[in-house]
Each structure stands twice: as C-alpha cells, then as structure tokens.
Design an enzyme around this catalytic site. Sequence first.
Site, short mmCIF file in Angstrom:
data_model
loop_
_atom_site.label_atom_id
_atom_site.label_comp_id
_atom_site.label_asym_id
_atom_site.label_seq_id
_atom_site.Cartn_x
_atom_site.Cartn_y
_atom_site.Cartn_z
N CYS A 332 2.60 -24.81 -2.30
CA CYS A 332 1.72 -24.91 -3.63
C CYS A 332 2.29 -24.26 -4.67
O CYS A 332 1.86 -23.32 -5.24
CB CYS A 332 0.66 -24.21 -3.27
SG CYS A 332 -0.58 -24.99 -2.53
N GLU A 333 3.49 -24.72 -5.06
CA GLU A 333 4.14 -24.69 -6.61
C GLU A 333 5.31 -25.65 -6.71
O GLU A 333 5.26 -26.58 -5.34
CB GLU A 333 4.61 -23.39 -6.70
CG GLU A 333 5.76 -23.16 -5.68
CD GLU A 333 6.23 -21.34 -6.16
OE1 GLU A 333 6.96 -21.40 -7.16
OE2 GLU A 333 5.92 -20.49 -5.52
#
Length: 402
Positions: A332-333
Amino acid sequence: MAPTLSNELLLKAVEKFDTPLYVYDEERIHFQYSKLLHAFHQSDVKIFYACKALSNINILRILQKLGSGIDCVSLNEVQFALKAGFEPSKIIFTPNSVSIDDYKEAVSIGVNINIDNLEILRQFGEHYGSSYPVVVRINPHIMAGGNIKISTGHIDSKFGISIDQIDQILKIKSQTQIKIKGLHLHTGSEIKEVDVFINGLQLMLELSKKFEELSIIDLGGGFKVPYKPDEKGANIDELGMRLHETLSKFETDQHKKFQIWFEPGKYIVSEAGYFLTKATIIKENPTRTFVGVDSGFNHLIRPMFYDAYHIIHNISNTKGPVKQYNVVGNICETDTFAWDRALHEVSPGDILLFNNAGAYGFEMSSRFNSRTRPAEVLVNKGEMKLIRRRETLDDLIQGQVL
Ligand code: LLP
C-alpha cells in the site's frame, strides 16, 4: 555456456511450491565460483563469499563444499557460517557500527577480524595487544559503484578508516602493540571498471610499506553482473591478469608477496536466482496499463530502493503480442517493479519471472503490510528441493506478546 533454468522447470516449481517463489540454481553457483578460480589462478587469491547477498544455510553449504571462505557482517551471519561447516579461519567478520562486545565474541569463536574505525582499533589493541592480529578497513576515497546508495569507498562514506588517517592507525599500533595482518577496502557494489580494483590495490601496496607484518590485502567485493539486456559485467579475467602483473611487479621491486582476498556476493549468486510471481490483475488506466502481481517491494526491494532494473519475462505466454506495462506490487504505497516494460501480453494467472534475483532478493525481504515472505527452492541438475518453507500467519504472530 552459463547454466540457466528453463521456463518449463520454473513453471513446474510454481506448480509444486506456488508463488511468490525464489528459485536458485546450484549449477550456476558452481559455474560462477569456478570462473573466479580461473580468473585468479595465477595469483595467491582467496575468495570469501559475502553472505549478506543470500544467507540461506543450504546456499552457504554449497560454497563451503566448493572451498570458499565467507564474509560475515553480523554475529548471526557468523553463526550461520559455522552451521554450514566453515572453519573459523575461513570466516571474516566485517561489521560496522558495532561495539567492542561483538568483536570480543567473534574473537572467542576465532574468526578473522576486520576493524573499520579508530575507536574500536584502540579498544581492541588495549584489550588484546599483539595476541590477535587483525585486518583494518581503509576508506580509500575512491568513488565507485552502481549508485550512491551502494558506493562505500568515497570520502563521505561511513565505512573504513580514512586513508588520510594512517598516522593515527600507526600511533595506535605503536601504543597498543596491536598486529595488523591485513588491509581491506571495499569501494562499492556493481563495479564494472577493472581500474577501480587495480587503483585500490596500488594504494594498498603503497600503504603496505608502513606495516611491516602485513601479509593480506583484501580488495572487497562488488564485481558487476549484467542486469539489463546487452549490459556487460566486470571483466574478471582482465582483472585477474592485471592483478597478477601488478603483484609480480611489486614483488620484483620490493621483495614482498601478499595473499589477496576478495569478497564477492552478487557475482556468485545473483544470476543463479529467479523470482517468480503471479499476475493478479490487469488495470487499463487512461495513461498506463498496470499488471499487478502477488508480491511487492517487501519481497524484492531493489527496483524501489536502488531504481534497479530486473529483466522480467511472462513465462506463461512467450509468443503473444508485446504490450507496454507498469509492473506493480501489492504493497500500500508506490510499489513499482518496472516502468513501461514490454512484455508478451499478460493475463491474470500468468507467471512473471524476474531474473538476477539471487543476490539481495530474499535477503532484503520483509513482512511489511503483514504479508508473509516467499518460499525458497534449490535446484540441482533438475532436482528441486525446498530450502525455506513459505511463511504463514502463525509466523507473523509468533513472537508477539499478547
Ligand atoms: N564486502 C563488503 C565489505 C561489502 O559491504 C559488500 C557489499 C560486499 C563485500 C559484497 O558486494 P557485492 O559483491 O555483493 O556487490 N543491496 C545492494 C548491494 C549492497 C552491497 C553491500 N555490501 C544491492 O542490492 O544492490
């Protein structure tokens, strides 16, 4: 010809062990090691595998059986090396930013000690006097390496004792009687130019005149391997020849002989490693087509951390039309393995293979986003052996105190 694993075998490994998966080829490790022996056969050279590249004990055992030494940067790596069967005399302990306690433990095991700062040199000398000869790491002020994050021999690097501080080394030596048996340098990783190693050697030979008991010059690791298509690696045969010339000339002029140590990591294991992931989604945005895979920078951090390029193949579709993709992970980045990469058309479920994943691949993996780390498989002449099982949720929770 360098041994490589076929797509067919890699797909079989995926069937058996699932993805994401690291696969290593034992034959390729033998091949790389024998190229080193061949390149340096004219000189008194010892190879110490830098196990920070890939430290699975099954891999270490291969190198131990081949007769290699091993370079360790932590006491735990030293313990791995002992478990793999290395004699303490074939282990170098090359830590940095650790306290004297780590060195004392390493001395109790009997390994070679490499000291990289003046403070520890003094403490070590005060404690052991002349009883435990050491190697000293010099920062030669040489800028080299694939990028700044992996350049370690320049003037602003934290590594080694500056070549301008030799007088301070000599002062500690005379005050404590510490014996210096070797000088070490390591200027960085992914070094292609033979000149970098030869210039480093020349500097060390010059310095050696100030250290009468010196018998070893350790030139570190860092031999470049090709990552991009058509890229060339370090020419180690040329390095072997020039090393021999330089040492022979010094021997004739100064009547002094040295044993040379090298500590390659990438060169030995990078090309022996394959990383396999599965395409999970294809996302067509207005500007880009993304292929998402069941992995992320938690498993292979090199592209995000060093802007490193790894060749990727869609081994489930090797003939279809070629399209441009951004290959992305599930962290999640921003988590991009490759930007604008041409691949045979990818469909969900296809297996994407990353080449050159043996060095600093699994080894730098983490459990970020509470994802488990991949399994590792060793292939020897077509036979597959699981050498690390896939982690489970229990592995993630184990150790937490609830
Ligand atoms: N010796 C010393 C003292 C080192 O610090 C290193 C690597 C080596 C030997 C082995 O270097 P090699 O032959 O593997 O290039 N994680 C980075 C590479 C960092 C290397 C750190 N030191 C990468 O994935 O490119």
